[in-house]
Design a protein around this motif. Structure first.
Motif, mmCIF file in Angstrom:
data_model
loop_
_atom_site.group_PDB
_atom_site.id
_atom_site.type_symbol
_atom_site.label_atom_id
_atom_site.label_comp_id
_atom_site.label_asym_id
_atom_site.label_seq_id
_atom_site.Cartn_x
_atom_site.Cartn_y
_atom_site.Cartn_z
ATOM 1 N N MET A 302 7.420 5.866 1.147
ATOM 2 C CA MET A 302 8.241 6.521 0.138
ATOM 3 C C MET A 302 7.628 6.563 -1.257
ATOM 4 O O MET A 302 8.080 7.326 -2.108
ATOM 5 C CB MET A 302 9.611 5.840 0.058
ATOM 6 N N GLY A 303 6.622 5.737 -1.544
ATOM 7 C CA GLY A 303 6.048 5.708 -2.884
ATOM 8 C C GLY A 303 4.771 6.524 -2.986
ATOM 9 O O GLY A 303 4.533 7.451 -2.206
ATOM 10 N N TYR A 304 3.952 6.165 -3.972
ATOM 11 C CA TYR A 304 2.651 6.817 -4.132
ATOM 12 C C TYR A 304 1.771 6.504 -2.940
ATOM 13 O O TYR A 304 1.506 5.346 -2.618
ATOM 14 C CB TYR A 304 1.948 6.295 -5.384
ATOM 15 N N ASP A 305 1.278 7.541 -2.266
ATOM 16 C CA ASP A 305 0.241 7.429 -1.234
ATOM 17 C C ASP A 305 -0.883 8.351 -1.671
ATOM 18 O O ASP A 305 -0.663 9.548 -1.894
ATOM 19 C CB ASP A 305 0.782 7.823 0.136
ATOM 20 N N SER A 321 -1.256 2.782 -0.797
ATOM 21 C CA SER A 321 0.147 3.099 -0.525
ATOM 22 C C SER A 321 1.080 2.186 -1.301
ATOM 23 O O SER A 321 0.928 0.959 -1.288
ATOM 24 C CB SER A 321 0.429 2.952 0.974
ATOM 25 N N MET A 322 2.062 2.787 -1.979
ATOM 26 C CA MET A 322 3.152 2.036 -2.593
ATOM 27 C C MET A 322 4.409 2.213 -1.744
ATOM 28 O O MET A 322 4.625 3.263 -1.144
ATOM 29 C CB MET A 322 3.405 2.500 -4.025
ATOM 30 N N MET A 323 5.253 1.189 -1.719
ATOM 31 C CA MET A 323 6.377 1.176 -0.798
ATOM 32 C C MET A 323 7.561 2.009 -1.271
ATOM 33 O O MET A 323 8.220 2.681 -0.480
ATOM 34 C CB MET A 323 6.837 -0.266 -0.564
ATOM 35 N N ARG A 324 7.857 1.991 -2.601
ATOM 36 C CA ARG A 324 9.130 2.519 -3.083
ATOM 37 C C ARG A 324 8.987 3.775 -3.930
ATOM 38 O O ARG A 324 8.076 3.873 -4.759
ATOM 39 C CB ARG A 324 9.857 1.430 -3.880
ATOM 40 N N ASP A 325 9.896 4.711 -3.739
ATOM 41 C CA ASP A 325 9.943 5.941 -4.522
ATOM 42 C C ASP A 325 10.487 5.635 -5.917
ATOM 43 O O ASP A 325 11.413 4.831 -6.072
ATOM 44 C CB ASP A 325 10.837 6.962 -3.826
ATOM 45 N N GLY A 326 9.896 6.280 -6.926
ATOM 46 C CA GLY A 326 10.370 6.124 -8.289
ATOM 47 C C GLY A 326 9.784 4.952 -9.039
ATOM 48 O O GLY A 326 10.114 4.742 -10.208
ATOM 49 N N TYR A 327 8.919 4.169 -8.402
ATOM 50 C CA TYR A 327 8.374 2.951 -9.010
ATOM 51 C C TYR A 327 6.865 3.100 -9.111
ATOM 52 O O TYR A 327 6.132 2.750 -8.192
ATOM 53 C CB TYR A 327 8.762 1.744 -8.162
ATOM 54 N N GLU A 328 6.401 3.610 -10.244
ATOM 55 C CA GLU A 328 4.985 3.908 -10.415
ATOM 56 C C GLU A 328 4.106 2.666 -10.410
ATOM 57 O O GLU A 328 2.920 2.730 -10.092
ATOM 58 C CB GLU A 328 4.775 4.676 -11.725
#
Length: 714
Positions: A302-305, A321-328
């Motif tokens: 859901m986060g930055y990939d 890969s980042m896990m969470r959307d909206g959390y840069e």
């Protein structure tokens, strides 16, 4: 442990180009103390590419002319054995992005917005692309028969196109958010075009995202590292956030896509086929909304990939890969995707910090990566089972460049608070590692300079934890004297105070001006575990601010610190920190400098472009008054405490900064002047969140130190 460090240097040659720019320089300095003018004379190491046979490398160095107020990039050839360098280009315009192609026989590079080619020795230069539009970057396939060209295409999602007969109209009709980004209005988007190369010319460029109003690479910082060729050249993996307007503004959800050149099809490696995102409330943080909840058993990334790389055997694609959307600022994990099965494995879970760059090792079973831990960015290795091993342990920041010639080590750029980037070769040797310096671009300058000592200091926080603080001492430091001290407030808000070298916020420059610099790794910074990193989210003015005060109070106890002459300085979130500390420092500081800082958080919410930032960090919109946490966040806005301001303040801002608008500095400056507090403002009409032009950079430095000297050296 480090087995050996071998430092080899090349003699600096002075080479003038047609427009008067200088290659390697050997200036005669008037003293051993650094000045802004000396800082801007330093060559800045750019891209590096190793020849397939490992005998040479081509790299770029950028030089800055104060007189012409611009930069110029030059290409050099490095002999990997002798460490001798040869300047390849001396033309009026910059050359950059050089890489070896045709199995090392030629070097391709960018010049004048087109791709050029020369022999590996720098001879026989020819233009090989003739595109109507300017090329901003390129990436050749492994066999050099195809090339990805990055060009811009029209994008009218938020700003509609004006009528054809109004071609001189400057007005913009705006229909959605993300009409501006970083420092420009969004009327175009970068796209990847695939073209063929017959050895002499690049032709038949085709947009692989034709008709899509999305960015690839992603702005504002993405480059060709966001795309990758498969080893056989049949597929391209690319990074894209397929959103526009309001949906783009609130989301960090980018994905990795796989494009098949044979059938021209694209599939998403991050999301299952048919995936539909849950609806979200756009004026509140996504942290606890359904989009970040485990709403299925499938990992949807859901986060930055971003930044995909194929394994050498072509069986895997790895990416950050980042896990969470909206959390840069979420922790970047290294995800490995098996193409045959679609299985994802996160191979850096035992590393409690984020992954920066990474490289596959030749066996396709392990990878190198860099990450920040305790204020230092070192090199690590991991296998596909997630067993992580630290390879270097230095007070420095490394950036991976490529594998070395044998594949058993890496080339990396290394910098510290005392030295800018240089190229190094790092080779693991059992339980030790060999580190060899390959370039020394600014040796003639540094041979004449005295650097201040950098010390690591651990400070007790108000809640009994340990905080890493870097302390930088003036050159020729005398413990029997007293020095004014500066508290450095980091930006981000979640960027590390690691061993970075800056050409503006340069700690050695501050020390050279007679200041002790106190640079804390306060709450909210990576490299100290997730709890420390995330204590700032939704709480800009809590423990992180107390950490600043703990650091300066601790260092101020030293007999060589003049505790009656302390200052606080910072940019971005650091500027916000200064504005907030202005109303809460209780007389500690006698001078303040805020650069591109947030003065009014309510104002910031509706002015910034990337809405995920205030949504996550402040909880949501200021009008969401039913949410107690949001009300609390906005109740601590710096502008609400102007009545408690006492210290003289300098406000600096770029008028092309769309992340934090210049009206924030104007408001703070006006408030200080209206309250009768000594204040000054430095505005740059043509700079963004950073100051990039040489004369503006020198003006910044001179204004910075004139202000501090005025109040802290009485």
């Amino acid at each position: 442990m480090i087995k050996s460090i071998v430092i080899a240097t090349a003699l600096a040659a002075t080479t003038a180009s047609a427009d008067g720019f200088i290659g390697k320089v050997s200036p005669k300095l008037s003293s051993d103390i650094m000045t802004p003018e000396v800082l801007w004379q330093m060559g800045r190491l750019g891209s590096v590419n190793l020849a397939p046979n490992g005998k040479t490398a081509v790299y770029s160095v950028s030089y800055y002319s104060k007189e012409q107020n611009k930069s110029h990039s030059v290409l050099y050839l490095l002999d990997m054995k002798s460490k001798a360098t040869q300047q390849l280009t001396t033309s009026e315009n910059s050359e950059r992005g050089a890489i070896y192609i045709n199995n090392g026989q030629n070097i391709a590079y960018l010049f004048g917005g087109q791709v050029w080619m020369m022999n590996a020795d720098g001879n026989n230069r020819v233009q090989i692309s003739h595109e109507k539009d300017e090329i901003s970057d390129f990436l050749f396939s492994p066999d050099s028969k195809r090339v990805i060209l990055i060009k811009t295409v029209p994008q009218n999602t938020s700003i509609q196109q004006n009528d054809a007969d109004l071609d001189k109209a400057s007005g913009m009709v705006i229909n959605d958010l993300m009409y501006k980004h970083w420092d420009h209005y969004v009327t175009t988007a970068p796209h990847p075009f695939v073209a063929t190369f017959n050895g002499n010319s690049i032709t038949d460029a085709e947009d692989i995202m034709k008709g899509e109003p999305y960015e690839c690479p992603m702005e504002p910082f993405g480059g060709v590292e966001q795309l990758a060729w498969s080893p056989d050249g049949s597929q391209i993996a690319y990074t894209c956030r397929k959103k526009a307007g309001l949906k783009y503004a609130i989301s960090t959800d980018s994905d990795i896509y796989l494009y098949n050149l044979a059938n021209k099809t694209t599939r998403n490696l991050c999301k299952p086929e048919g995936y539909v995102a849950p609806e979200v409330k756009v004026t509140e943080s996504l942290e606890r909304q359904a989009i970040n909840s485990p709403h299925s058993t499938v990992d949807c990334n859901m986060g930055y990939d971003q930044n995909p790389q194929f394994s050498p055997d072509g069986k895997y694609v790895a990416w950050s890969s980042m896990m969470r959307d909206g959390y840069e600022s979420d922790r970047s994990r290294l995800c490995v995707y098996k193409l045959a099965t679609g299985k994802k494995t996160y191979v850096t879970e035992s590393f409690e910090s984020g992954v920066n760059e990474f490289l596959w090792q030749p066996d396709s079973k392990s990878l190198y990566f860099t990450g920040c831990w305790h204020g230092k960015t070192n090199i690590y290795a991991t296998n596909l089972q997630g067993r992580v091993k630290q390879l270097t342990n230095e007070t420095a920041d490394y950036v991976l460049v490529s594998l070395n010639a044998t594949g058993k080590g890496v080339l990396a750029k290394r910098q510290s608070m005392s030295h800018p980037d240089e190229l190094f070769e790092i080779i693991p040797q059992g339980k030790s590692v060999s580190i060899q310096q390959l370039t020394d671009e600014n040796k003639p300058i540094f041979d004449q300079l005295t650097m201040g000592e950098v010390k690591e200091r651990w400070v007790k926080t108000i809640d009994g934890k340990e905080e890493l603080v870097w302390v930088i001492y003036p050159p020729h430091f005398d413990a029997n004297k007293k020095y004014p001290a500066l508290l450095f407030c980091e930006g981000g808000p979640q960027s590390p105070v690691s061993q970075f070298w800056s050409y503006r916020w340069n700690f050695q420059m501050m020390a050279a001006n007679g200041y002790i610099v106190v640079a804390p790794n306060r709450r909210g910074l990576p490299g100290f575990g997730m709890e420390w990193l995330e204590e700032i989210s939704g709480d800009y003015t809590g423990l992180c601010m107390q950490d600043y005060l703990s650091a300066i109070d601790d260092v101020a106890k030293e007999p060589y610190v003049d505790k009656e002459h302390l200052g606080a300085v910072g940019a971005s979130f650091g500027g916000f920190s200064v504005y907030w500390l202005a109303g809460h420092h209780k007389g500690r500081f006698k001078a303040l400098i805020a650069h591109d800082g947030i003065y009014n958080t309510q104002q910031q919410y509706v002015e910034t472009e990337e809405m995920w930032f205030p949504n996550w960090d402040l909880g949501g919109a200021p009008w969401e008054r039913q949410n107690r946490e949001i009300r609390k966040a906005y109740a601590e806005s710096p502008h609400l405490y102007v009545d408690k301001w006492t210290a003289p303040i300098l406000c600096i801002h770029g008028q092309r900064d769309f992340r934090i608008e210049y009206t924030q500095a104007e408001s703070a400056f006006a408030a200080a002047r209206l309250r009768g507090i000594p204040a000054q403002m430095l505005l740059f009409p043509d700079e963004n969140h950073w100051v990039l032009q040489p004369q503006n950079g020198i003006l910044w430095q001179r204004t910075f130190f004139r202000w501090l000297d005025r109040w802290l050296k009485k």
